[in-house]
Design a protein around this motif. Structure first.
Motif, PDB file in Angstrom:
ATOM      1  N   ASP A 162      -9.324  60.102  30.894  1.00 16.22           N
ATOM      2  CA  ASP A 162      -8.753  58.841  30.421  1.00 16.22           C
ATOM      3  C   ASP A 162      -9.728  57.681  30.633  1.00 16.22           C
ATOM      4  OD1 ASP A 162      -6.555  60.259  29.752  1.00 16.22           O
ATOM      5  OD2 ASP A 162      -5.319  59.605  31.454  1.00 16.22           O
ATOM      6  N   ALA A 163     -10.328  57.650  31.829  1.00 18.39           N
ATOM      7  CA  ALA A 163     -11.273  56.568  32.115  1.00 18.39           C
ATOM      8  C   ALA A 163     -12.474  56.637  31.178  1.00 18.39           C
ATOM      9  CB  ALA A 163     -11.721  56.656  33.573  1.00 18.39           C
ATOM     10  N   LEU A 164     -12.915  57.858  30.880  1.00 17.49           N
ATOM     11  CA  LEU A 164     -14.052  58.007  29.963  1.00 17.49           C
ATOM     12  C   LEU A 164     -13.664  57.562  28.554  1.00 17.49           C
ATOM     13  CD1 LEU A 164     -16.883  58.937  29.231  1.00 17.49           C
ATOM     14  CD2 LEU A 164     -15.987  61.278  29.003  1.00 17.49           C
ATOM     15  N   ALA A 165     -12.483  57.994  28.115  1.00 16.38           N
ATOM     16  CA  ALA A 165     -12.032  57.625  26.764  1.00 16.38           C
ATOM     17  C   ALA A 165     -11.916  56.105  26.625  1.00 16.38           C
ATOM     18  CB  ALA A 165     -10.691  58.294  26.476  1.00 16.38           C
ATOM     19  N   ALA A 166     -11.436  55.460  27.682  1.00 16.98           N
ATOM     20  CA  ALA A 166     -11.288  54.000  27.638  1.00 16.98           C
ATOM     21  C   ALA A 166     -12.649  53.332  27.425  1.00 16.98           C
ATOM     22  CB  ALA A 166     -10.638  53.500  28.924  1.00 16.98           C
ATOM     23  N   LEU A 167     -13.679  53.867  28.089  1.00 20.43           N
ATOM     24  CA  LEU A 167     -15.026  53.290  27.924  1.00 20.43           C
ATOM     25  C   LEU A 167     -15.564  53.521  26.524  1.00 20.43           C
ATOM     26  CD1 LEU A 167     -16.850  54.203  31.270  1.00 20.43           C
ATOM     27  CD2 LEU A 167     -16.030  51.959  30.522  1.00 20.43           C
ATOM     28  N   VAL A 168     -15.385  54.731  26.035  1.00 18.32           N
ATOM     29  CA  VAL A 168     -15.916  55.065  24.705  1.00 18.32           C
ATOM     30  C   VAL A 168     -15.239  54.188  23.642  1.00 18.32           C
ATOM     31  CG1 VAL A 168     -16.140  56.903  22.984  1.00 18.32           C
ATOM     32  CG2 VAL A 168     -16.535  57.408  25.404  1.00 18.32           C
TER      33      VAL A 168
END
Ligand code: PLP
Ligand code: MN
Length: 380
Positions: A162-168
């Protein structure tokens, strides 16, 4: 009155001189070992079709970076924004800042650098993306962003899909930013004692990285670059099938800490970096005091060790004061070492290199080159 305004010490080393004439302390580089290390890592990456982007924080020298590029490196990594400037000024065209940064001063440097080079940076917080995205978009430059994922080090990098998706998703909001892939670096596993331990840990790190890549792929997002790896795991990372790029730094020098590890079955780079030092006092029986202390060698990864074979192995570096290095003389050895030259292998090359202004390169005991450590002290 004599004019003293231009007074300065004489050069401490001269090309063509014997290495034994170099004024100590001096950071000296065995060019045969250095050449072998740089060539071998370049070959390793090439053979596996993986890009080599050496970490310039190890050497902080544009002369060395240009040599690495000649041998096929795709660019260099820097750890700090200001550190990148000398490399850009010497014509390095691709720089990855393998670290997080925050603040208007750093963002301004990133935007300026992006005018001259292909710049990629790391992020692990949406606020970093916003600050850089606004500035880059306004300036009309494009900066590649590689979110950093934490694959076990527990330092920087996001954990969880989730944290990665938010950044992308956040990166996609800015015309001045481009998602380029991931940084997945695990520093802790570089220095594990045995080759087998590093092999297993590298496999786990690659597996953790692959899960992030697959998660993004399932959302239709391709990672052009997966960068990571250091000297301790490079040989595993190149054949992981996950990393497209490795970023080892210390392999050019091979410091005492890396040298003390077990490389059974793998490739152990050769020691190429030494601190030339002189015994300046032998007033106390059993001790030889040399001119390299804390201001000449970083001791965070252990005290320096003498070059194997020198002085019959009778001298051992025991303690470092500011400008004194205490060498213990083996029992029964009655030789007076005053004036003797010792060559020390630093425990940790990166912070040691940052203490000096130049490398004195030598081959077969003759000084062949003097290379500036031109990014020295650039830690902003
Ligand atoms: N990449 C990153 C992000 C690092 O922090 C480091 C070193 O600490 C390296 C690569 C290079 O590692 P080494 O000098 O161990 O090869
Ligand atoms: Mn290091």
């Amino acid at each position: 009155m004599k004019d003293v305004s231009a007074l300065k010490p004489p050069p401490f080393a001269r090309i063509g001189d014997s290495i034994s004439l170099v004024s100590t302390p001096a950071l000296v580089l065995d060019l045969d070992a250095f050449d072998a290390n740089t060539q071998r890592m370049a070959e390793l990456a090439r053979r596996h079709g993986v890009a080599l982007r050496p970490h310039a924080k190890a050497h902080k020298s544009t002369a060395i970076a240009l040599r690495q590029l000649e041998l096929g490196a795709v660019g260099v990594c820097c750890q700090k924004m200001s550190e990148a400037y000398p490399f850009v000024a010497k014509g390095v065209l691709s720089i990855h800042i393998s670290n997080e940064f925050v603040g208007a001063d750093k963002v301004a440097m990133a935007v300026e650098l992006a005018n001259y080079v292909r710049l990629s940076v790391c992020v692990d917080h949406p606020a970093q993306v916003d600050a850089l995205g606004r500035a880059a978009t306004q300036a009309g430059v494009v900066i590649t962003v590689l979110p950093e994922v934490d694959i076990g080090q527990g330092r920087c990098g996001v954990k969880g899909n989730d944290a990665l998706a938010a950044l992308v998703d956040r990166i996609a909001l800015y015309a001045g930013l481009r998602f380029g892939g991931l940084q997945a670096y695990h520093g802790g596993i570089q220095h594990l004692s045995t080759w087998e331990q590093r092999k297993e840990a590298a496999a786990n790190a690659a597996h953790a990285t692959a899960q992030y890549v697959q998660f993004l792929a399932a959302r239709g997002i391709q990672c052009e670059v997966i960068t990571g790896g250091g000297t301790g795991t490079a040989e595993f990372d190149v054949s992981s099938g996950v990393y497209t790029e490795i970023q080892p730094g210390s392999y050019v020098f091979m410091d005492g800490d890396y040298g003390s590890k077990d490389w059974l079955g793998g490739w152990k780079p050769a020691h190429s970096l030494y601190i030339a030092s002189t015994v300046m006092s032998t007033a106390k029986p059993g001790l030889a005091v040399c001119d390299v202390g804390l201001k000449g060698v970083a001791v965070d990864s252990g005290l320096p060790v003498l070059r194997p074979g020198d002085h019959g192995g009778h001298l051992q570096y025991k303690a470092a004061n500011d400008e004194h290095g205490i060498l213990q003389i083996a029992a029964g050895d009655t030789q007076d070492y005053l004036g003797s030259r010792v060559y020390l292998i630093p425990g940790h090359c990166d912070p040691t290199a940052n203490l000096y202004q130049q490398y004195v390169g030598y081959r077969r005991d003759v000084v062949e080159c003097i290379w500036e450590i031109d990014a020295r002290g650039l830690s902003q």
